[in-house]
Design an enzyme around this catalytic site. Structure first.
Site, short mmCIF file in Angstrom:
data_model
loop_
_atom_site.label_atom_id
_atom_site.label_comp_id
_atom_site.label_asym_id
_atom_site.label_seq_id
_atom_site.Cartn_x
_atom_site.Cartn_y
_atom_site.Cartn_z
N SER A 104 0.81 -1.21 0.00
CA SER A 104 0.00 0.00 0.00
C SER A 104 0.85 1.27 0.00
O SER A 104 1.57 1.54 -0.94
CB SER A 104 -0.95 -0.05 1.20
OG SER A 104 -1.98 0.90 1.07
N ASP B 15 10.82 5.10 -9.72
CA ASP B 15 10.51 5.67 -11.03
C ASP B 15 11.27 6.95 -11.30
O ASP B 15 11.64 7.22 -12.45
CB ASP B 15 9.00 5.96 -11.13
CG ASP B 15 8.20 4.73 -11.50
OD1 ASP B 15 8.78 3.63 -11.53
OD2 ASP B 15 6.99 4.87 -11.78
N LYS C 224 -0.65 -4.02 -3.30
CA LYS C 224 -1.89 -3.42 -2.78
C LYS C 224 -1.93 -1.97 -3.24
O LYS C 224 -1.32 -1.11 -2.64
CB LYS C 224 -1.91 -3.52 -1.26
CG LYS C 224 -3.06 -2.73 -0.61
CD LYS C 224 -4.40 -3.26 -1.01
CE LYS C 224 -5.52 -2.43 -0.42
NZ LYS C 224 -5.68 -1.13 -1.08
#
Length: 389
Positions: free
Chosen positions: A304, A315, A329
């Protein structure tokens, strides 16, 4: 908590933007097992209702309304409607349960000191045990299965029901009361009776290791943990590197994860998410440290909000991610108030990393796979990135 924690008085549900990224498969350890809050709840259910899709919430609300009109239990009807919907992360809470979860975000809770999650087959597995807790004293270990609570089987039960049993909600159980756990480890099955204790959630731990490496471990994202990460970064040696250890972190407050991301990013995108088809974005604050070498350490228990943070630094090229694939999640839940005062939190969308990667059901793949000795591997990689001092 809510009448049973003398140190934490009941308070109203938090208000703010209507976004919740839940880790509903992780049992709330607040008053139950000594883990952490089940979700980020930045909005009151009444405020959020107008912002959520009509269909999913409307079906659950309708079921509760019809049950109330027929003299039946609205909360039970709502739970059945959620189960029929196929929403894996959807949940229904009594008013007391919801308030308890909210209060747990402050880092004070009554529990026994273990983290657990619901597996896909419905079994409840212990994932972590807090040092010095009643669970640790009883010898409970990660990987143990929780098969019953006070004689009631846990397999297949909704997470909210298991949490209620562990907390002793039916009797408003305070710290010092006992709870009997049925446990299983391999071929061994046994019962442990533990006393609930008043615990504090020290979710961030910092230590220095050889070579000017600072290890910042975040167990969960509770209130204030993001600022603790930023302070740890500020105090780290200027020429040293940082290992951000997110292994076993089940998520928590998304706002705190974004604050933690702000420690390593100079503004910019952290994640995007959709609600009822509308795209929204989360951004880091400017001024974060972008010079110290950074390694993020993850595993299958990284979930999560912890995945959101990992995806952001990966990224954007800020960190090398080491470990094993994360849990996956990445769904968004929102709360709405039901006619009897209970709260339904249902999935309304999903978030993506800055490059547009979906997390839910997929997880994040580390740049460097490592299992045994992952922390040592991360430290070695970090020293290589830092170069000679």
């Amino acid at each position: 908590m809510s009448g049973r924690d003398p140190f934490c008085q009941p308070r109203r549900i938090r208000r703010g933007a209507a976004l919740t990224l839940m880790f509903a498969s992780v049992l709330v350890a607040g008053a139950a097992t000594g883990s952490l809050p089940q979700a980020e709840r930045k909005s009151a259910p009444d405020e959020a209702r107008s912002a959520v899709p009509a269909g999913h919430h409307a079906d659950v609300t309708r079921a509760a309304e019809e049950a109330l009109a027929d003299g039946k239990s609205p909360i039970e009807a709502a739970k059945r409607a959620v189960s029929r919907s196929g929403d894996r992360w959807g949940a229904v809470y009594s008013p007391g349960e919801y308030e308890e979860f909210e209060e747990t975000l402050d880092g004070q809770y009554t529990g026994v000191g273990l983290w657990a999650r619901s597996e896909r087959d419905g079994r409840i597995e212990v994932t972590k045990v807090r040092a010095g807790s009643p669970a640790a004293a009883a010898g409970i270990r990660p990987g143990d299965l929780l098969r019953s609570v006070d004689g009631k089987k846990t397999d297949g039960r909704p997470v909210t029901e298991v949490v209620s049993l562990l907390r002793g909600d039916a009797t408003d159980a305070p710290a010092g009361t006992t709870v009997r756990l049925g446990l299983e480890r391999g071929t061994r099955a046994w019962t442990e009776t533990l006393r609930r204790a008043q615990l504090s959630a020290d979710s961030v731990a910092v230590r220095k290791v050889a070579g000017s490496v600072t290890v910042i471990r975040v167990d969960t994202f509770t209130k204030g943990s993001g600022d603790q990460v930023r302070e740890a970064v500020r105090q780290a040696p200027s020429r040293g590197g940082i290992v951000l250890d997110l292994r076993g972190n089940p998520g928590g407050l998304v706002t705190e994860a974004v604050t933690a991301a702000s420690a390593f990013l100079d503004g910019g995108l952290v994640a995007t998410y959709d609600v009822d088809g509308r795209q929204r974005a989360l951004h880091a604050e400017p001024g974060g440290d972008t010079t110290r070498p950074l390694v993020a350490l993850v595993d299958g228990g990284t979930m999560s909000a912890a995945e959101l943070l990992t995806g952001a630094v990966q990224d954007r090229g800020r960190a090398l991610v080491v470990g094993s694939r994360t849990f996956g999640k990445g769904s968004v839940q929102m709360p709405s108030r039901l006619p009897d005062g209970s709260v339904a939190e249902l999935t309304v969308g999903h978030y993506r990393t800055p490059s547009g990667r979906a997390v839910d059901g997929r997880g994040l793949t580390p740049d460097l796979e490592a299992d045994e000795g992952a922390l040592q591997r991360a430290e070695t990689v970090l020293r290589g990135l830092a170069g000679p001092s």
